[in-house]
Design a protein around this motif. Structure first.
Motif: not given
Length: 512
Positions: A460, A463-465, A467-470
């Protein structure tokens, strides 16, 4: 079975064989950073990428072609790390009930399974993910073979600490397996494929199987029959006060008398056997209770003599479990994502590749080189100071990871590869000293298992890195460092406070 029941030469051969198979199978999955470029070059999971998303730099594809492929590759390591840790409790149980031979053969079975899955990966049905399941089987086989070797520390009781260090060192060095493979893969012009490598690797489970039947003992070596260190049984537990809600033993008070003292040296001939705890006991027994009480700051023996269930329902267990979970998450997250993290931090793929190559070499070497220093650290400082040092190093590594400077990154990697074995050894040492040896397998296994389950959150964060944090790793790393600081400080303060209370009740002279 005791060491004096078996000839010296046979025990020596047993130790050599165990160290050898640990070197090749103990924990190769932790060399994932070295294997990942090979997987990318072999186009593993490349089908997840659209043709337009392929990334080519200077005419050579050096990174994952797209986010989905990178996440899927990292998931291989996440699952492998989780399986390795979650299996700890099961392996301990198999070792206790069926003995080291069965435990080792189960490990060999999973290694065989991993090899065949990778060899026939391209022929398996589309619905089956051979790389994920193959890596998971490899991750499960290693610990079975590795943990089954622990009992050999009692094959030479006077050298038990050295044998454990050699086995642990072999485990740490096993992460170099994929580094060696990548070197051979590149030098062969990519002709030494995954199928070829795992065909050759079949020699490892075959070696384990043959040796288990011809050389290795069917039952674990035991500590000396007159051993009295930290034995736990129902009779002794009935004489001990219960554990209160703070995790501190409630000592009985009688009118005009001091607090009743209960020694952790409780002898019994009918206690529950814990193979892993018994294997780890000998080095502590050689030091003696008085030495351990003084050099741990009085922490030694604080929860000895209680059942595993009573120990698990204390703040001692809860806090060290939370701290261990966060540290394990940080360790495994870094191993899986070091390349992509530093591509963003440096703004240079070349620098990130160079650092990744340095990390691949430093990881196994760091474990080997740091072993004697870890022993000196644990032997000469109190448990509170050791935990404080562990926390300080962890925070320093995190802070260095925020800086876009190659030299500092190299220092951070050096600290990381030394910190990793220090962390695992410290947690193991903490459990032995605080919870005792007769419940060690259950308590330590539960900590590692819960930490492993929580490590699924690594995917998770990944994936956060992406997508959300590009691709910016800093937000996730800052959050992990903050959580480390909070959990670590609370744990250190609690241990310090409870140790002072315990020392006051026991009147133990302690050293800082």
């Amino acid at each position: 079975m005791y060491s004096f029941d078996v000839p010296f030469s046979k025990r020596l051969v047993q130790c050599i064989c165990a160290i050898t198979w640990c070197l090749f199978s103990g924990g190769p999955i932790f060399g994932f950073a070295a294997l990942k470029p090979v997987l990318i070059n072999e186009r593993v999971y490349e089908y997840l990428c659209d043709e337009t998303t392929h990334l080519v730099i200077e005419g050579k594809e050096v990174v994952s072609k797209c986010t989905d492929q990178d996440l899927k590759l990292n998931m291989m390591f996440t699952v492998g790390a989780v399986v390795t840790n979650v299996s700890a409790l099961l392996i301990g149980r198999v070792l206790d009930v069926y003995g080291p031979r069965v435990c080792g053969l189960v490990g060999a079975g999973f290694l065989y399974l991993a090899c065949f899955i990778f060899i026939f990966a391209k022929s398996l049905p589309a619905w089956f993910d051979p790389y994920l399941f193959g890596y998971a089987a490899l991750a499960l086989g290693g610990p079975f073979a590795y943990i089954s070797s622990f009992q050999l520390s009692n094959s030479f009781p006077e050298k038990s600490g050295t044998i454990l260090a050699l086995i642990t060192g072999a485990f740490d060095a096993s992460s170099a397996l994929f580094l060696i493979y990548r070197i051979l893969y590149n030098s062969s012009g990519a002709s030494f494929t995954l199928e070829s490598f795992f065909t050759l690797y079949l020699l490892v489970p075959t070696f384990i199987t043959v040796v288990e039947f011809l050389v290795m003992p069917a039952e674990s070596y035991q500590t000396s029959p007159d051993s009295v260190l930290c034995v736990n049984d129902e009779e002794n537990v009935s004489h001990l006060s219960p554990v209160n809600s703070a995790g501190h033993p409630q000592h009985s008070l009688s009118s005009g008398q001091e607090i009743r003292e209960t020694s952790p040296l409780l002898a019994s001939s009918h206690h529950r056997h814990d193979s892993i705890g018994d294997a780890l006991k000998q080095p502590y027994e050689l030091e003696g209770e008085e030495f351990l009480m003084e050099h741990t700051g009085g922490v030694f023996g604080i929860l000895h003599g209680y059942t595993a269930s009573a120990q698990i329902y204390t703040w001692w267990f809860g806090l060290i479990c939370i701290f261990s979970t966060i540290q394990m998450l940080r360790l495994n997250y870094f191993v899986a994502t070091i390349n992509t993290q530093y591509q963003y931090i440096f703004g240079s793929i070349e620098k990130a590749e160079n650092l990744n190559s340095f990390f691949d070499i430093a990881l196994p070497l760091g474990g080997l080189i740091s072993i004697p220093f870890i022993g000196l650290f644990l032997d000469n400082f109190s448990t509170v100071i050791v935990l404080t040092g562990l926390l300080a190093i962890s925070l320093a590594i995190g802070i260095l990871g925020f800086v876009s400077n190659y030299a500092l990154a190299v220092i951070g990697v050096c600290m990381f590869v030394a910190y990793r074995p220090l962390f695992y050894t410290t947690i193991s040492d903490f459990c032995a000293k605080v919870f005792g040896f007769e419940t060690f397998g259950t308590v330590y296994g539960t900590i590692i298992m819960l930490s492993g389950i929580f490590n699924f959150s690594q995917s998770w964060l990944d994936k956060l890195t992406h997508t959300t944090f590009r691709m910016n790793p800093l937000p996730v790393n800052v959050a992990l460092v903050v959580v480390t600081a909070i959990s670590g400080v609370i744990t250190v303060v609690y241990v310090h406070d409870q140790a002072k209370k315990f020392n006051a009740s026991k009147k133990v002279p302690v050293r800082g």
